[in-house]
Design a protein around this motif. Structure first.
Motif, PDB file in Angstrom:
ATOM      1  N   LEU A  56       0.820  -1.212   0.000  1.00 17.90           N
ATOM      2  CA  LEU A  56       0.000   0.000   0.000  1.00 17.90           C
ATOM      3  C   LEU A  56       0.855   1.264   0.000  1.00 17.90           C
ATOM      4  O   LEU A  56       0.453   2.296  -0.531  1.00 17.90           O
ATOM      5  N   SER A  57       2.030   1.187   0.605  1.00 15.34           N
ATOM      6  CA  SER A  57       2.899   2.358   0.712  1.00 15.34           C
ATOM      7  C   SER A  57       3.912   2.463  -0.417  1.00 15.34           C
ATOM      8  O   SER A  57       4.674   3.428  -0.478  1.00 15.34           O
ATOM      9  N   GLY A  58       3.945   1.490  -1.310  1.00 17.41           N
ATOM     10  CA  GLY A  58       4.889   1.529  -2.413  1.00 17.41           C
ATOM     11  C   GLY A  58       6.294   1.099  -2.055  1.00 17.41           C
ATOM     12  O   GLY A  58       7.207   1.218  -2.878  1.00 17.41           O
ATOM     13  N   LEU A  59       6.494   0.587  -0.842  1.00 14.90           N
ATOM     14  CA  LEU A  59       7.817   0.075  -0.473  1.00 14.90           C
ATOM     15  C   LEU A  59       8.137  -1.199  -1.251  1.00 14.90           C
ATOM     16  O   LEU A  59       9.288  -1.523  -1.495  1.00 14.90           O
ATOM     17  N   LYS A  60       7.104  -1.946  -1.603  1.00 13.87           N
ATOM     18  CA  LYS A  60       7.248  -3.102  -2.493  1.00 13.87           C
ATOM     19  C   LYS A  60       6.194  -2.988  -3.587  1.00 13.87           C
ATOM     20  O   LYS A  60       5.123  -2.409  -3.371  1.00 13.87           O
ATOM     21  N   PRO A  62       3.580  -4.851  -6.325  1.00 15.20           N
ATOM     22  CA  PRO A  62       2.849  -6.108  -6.397  1.00 15.20           C
ATOM     23  C   PRO A  62       3.389  -7.022  -7.496  1.00 15.20           C
ATOM     24  O   PRO A  62       3.797  -6.556  -8.563  1.00 15.20           O
ATOM     25  N   THR A  63       3.391  -8.314  -7.210  1.00 17.35           N
ATOM     26  CA  THR A  63       3.767  -9.307  -8.202  1.00 17.35           C
ATOM     27  C   THR A  63       2.666  -9.439  -9.238  1.00 17.35           C
ATOM     28  O   THR A  63       2.917  -9.653 -10.425  1.00 17.35           O
ATOM     29  N   ARG A  64       1.432  -9.339  -8.758  1.00 19.06           N
ATOM     30  CA  ARG A  64       0.259  -9.354  -9.624  1.00 19.06           C
ATOM     31  C   ARG A  64      -0.711  -8.293  -9.129  1.00 19.06           C
ATOM     32  O   ARG A  64      -0.668  -7.871  -7.980  1.00 19.06           O
ATOM     33  N   GLY A  65      -1.631  -7.878  -9.992  1.00 17.98           N
ATOM     34  CA  GLY A  65      -2.586  -6.854  -9.606  1.00 17.98           C
ATOM     35  C   GLY A  65      -1.956  -5.475  -9.581  1.00 17.98           C
ATOM     36  O   GLY A  65      -0.871  -5.262 -10.146  1.00 17.98           O
ATOM     37  N   SER A  66      -2.622  -4.528  -8.930  1.00 21.23           N
ATOM     38  CA  SER A  66      -2.134  -3.148  -8.943  1.00 21.23           C
ATOM     39  C   SER A  66      -2.420  -2.457  -7.623  1.00 21.23           C
ATOM     40  O   SER A  66      -3.336  -2.824  -6.888  1.00 21.23           O
ATOM     41  N   VAL A  67      -1.605  -1.438  -7.352  1.00 28.53           N
ATOM     42  CA  VAL A  67      -1.841  -0.525  -6.232  1.00 28.53           C
ATOM     43  C   VAL A  67      -1.656   0.882  -6.772  1.00 28.53           C
ATOM     44  O   VAL A  67      -0.665   1.167  -7.461  1.00 28.53           O
ATOM     45  N   ARG A  68      -2.616   1.768  -6.464  1.00 26.18           N
ATOM     46  CA  ARG A  68      -2.573   3.139  -6.964  1.00 26.18           C
ATOM     47  C   ARG A  68      -2.644   4.134  -5.816  1.00 26.18           C
ATOM     48  O   ARG A  68      -3.324   3.893  -4.819  1.00 26.18           O
ATOM     49  N   TYR A  69      -1.947   5.247  -5.986  1.00 27.81           N
ATOM     50  CA  TYR A  69      -2.061   6.389  -5.094  1.00 27.81           C
ATOM     51  C   TYR A  69      -2.613   7.560  -5.901  1.00 27.81           C
ATOM     52  O   TYR A  69      -2.031   7.941  -6.917  1.00 27.81           O
ATOM     53  N   ARG A  70      -3.768   8.059  -5.510  1.00 27.05           N
ATOM     54  CA  ARG A  70      -4.461   9.130  -6.242  1.00 27.05           C
ATOM     55  C   ARG A  70      -4.568   8.797  -7.734  1.00 27.05           C
ATOM     56  O   ARG A  70      -4.360   9.643  -8.602  1.00 27.05           O
ATOM     57  N   GLY A  71      -4.878   7.545  -8.013  1.00 25.65           N
ATOM     58  CA  GLY A  71      -5.098   7.107  -9.384  1.00 25.65           C
ATOM     59  C   GLY A  71      -3.854   6.710 -10.145  1.00 25.65           C
ATOM     60  O   GLY A  71      -3.955   6.139 -11.229  1.00 25.65           O
ATOM     61  N   ARG A  72      -2.667   7.005  -9.594  1.00 29.31           N
ATOM     62  CA  ARG A  72      -1.413   6.682 -10.291  1.00 29.31           C
ATOM     63  C   ARG A  72      -0.907   5.317  -9.834  1.00 29.31           C
ATOM     64  O   ARG A  72      -0.675   5.100  -8.649  1.00 29.31           O
ATOM     65  N   TYR A  74       1.542   2.468  -8.990  1.00 32.03           N
ATOM     66  CA  TYR A  74       2.933   2.479  -8.534  1.00 32.03           C
ATOM     67  C   TYR A  74       3.891   1.930  -9.584  1.00 32.03           C
ATOM     68  O   TYR A  74       5.024   2.412  -9.711  1.00 32.03           O
ATOM     69  N   THR A  75       3.448   0.941 -10.318  1.00 33.90           N
ATOM     70  CA  THR A  75       4.335   0.335 -11.310  1.00 33.90           C
ATOM     71  C   THR A  75       4.576   1.245 -12.508  1.00 33.90           C
ATOM     72  O   THR A  75       5.497   1.011 -13.287  1.00 33.90           O
ATOM     73  N   ASP A  76       3.763   2.296 -12.651  1.00 39.39           N
ATOM     74  CA  ASP A  76       3.972   3.261 -13.739  1.00 39.39           C
ATOM     75  C   ASP A  76       4.934   4.380 -13.330  1.00 39.39           C
ATOM     76  O   ASP A  76       5.333   5.192 -14.170  1.00 39.39           O
TER      77      ASP A  76
END
Length: 239
Positions: A56-60, A62-72, A74-76
């Motif tokens: 959730l904090s972007g320290l790691k 995701p291997t699969r799926g996505s996590v976004r902060y304000r729509g962005r 993390y993997t982008d």
């Protein structure tokens, strides 16, 4: 995607490999953290609580799926962009308190501030509230583990981040001090969200949403289980 969410995980997984064995620390979890929300994450040891916080904090990533902060997603974002996001938007309290040994308690709290003089009064107030008012000029080696943890809480709160990620922030504290730390985190809700990992159900009293994990998955979700029972009386000073 929910545009009202600060942070959103969609089918997020974190997979490790131990030799030929695949270990799913987080397994296809979807959740949201909204502005000013107090989110609790609980579960037995090894259930994936800390791993989910890292996602959730972007320290790691995701291997699969996505996590976004304000729509962005993390993997982008580049490593530098994610680092800046964590430094400027997030606050952290980890299980093992980390302070720079060559700086005093006060210096450790303000070390990341853009203007040390501007934030000095707020830092002193936070340390006083956390029972460290007489230790601001001491070095970490002169503090107990619980005192170092409280200094880390002050540092996380200093810049009024959009999200505070707290991983077992009260584990090294007695119950009275731990509940006071929770009071300060509750006061932060006017400025941002809180994501709290804990093993202690008593520490969930302020939570709007509680995610119960087991084996890397969400076993249950409880809404508005925590109810305020008092709180710190003095308002937080702002820079």
């Amino acid at each position: 995607m929910d545009n009202s969410a600060l942070i959103e995980a969609q089918g997020a997984s974190l997979v490790y490999h131990d030799g030929d064995r695949e270990v799913r620390a987080v397994d296809a979890i979807s959740l949201q953290v909204r502005p000013s929300e107090f989110v609790g994450i609980v579960g037995p040891s090894g259930s994936g609580k800390s791993s989910l916080l890292y996602l959730l904090s972007g320290l790691k990533l995701p291997t699969r799926g996505s996590v976004r902060y304000r729509g962005r997603c993390y993997t982008d974002a580049s490593d530098a962009e994610r680092s800046a996001m964590r430094r400027e938007r997030f606050g952290f309290v980890f299980q093992q308190p980390y302070l720079l040994g060559y700086l005093t308690v006060l210096e450790n709290v303000v070390v990341g501030a853009p203007d040390v003089r501007q934030y000095r009064e707020r830092a002193l107030w936070l340390l006083e509230q956390l029972g460290l008012g007489d230790k601001v000029h001491r070095y970490p080696s002169a503090l107990s583990g619980g005192e170092r943890q409280r200094a880390c809480v002050a540092r996380a709160l200093l810049l009024e981040p959009e999200v505070i990620f707290a991983d077992e922030p009260t584990a090294a504290l007695d119950q009275h001090t731990g509940l006071h730390v929770l009071d300060l985190l509750e006061q932060h809700r006017g400025n941002g969200a809180v994501v709290l990992v804990t093993h202690d159900p008593l520490m969930l009293r302020y939570c709007d949403t509680v995610y119960k994990l087991r084996n890397g998955q969400v076993e249950a979700v409880e809404q508005a289980q925590g109810k305020p029972m008092g709180g710190a009386n003095a308002p937080m000073p702002t820079p």
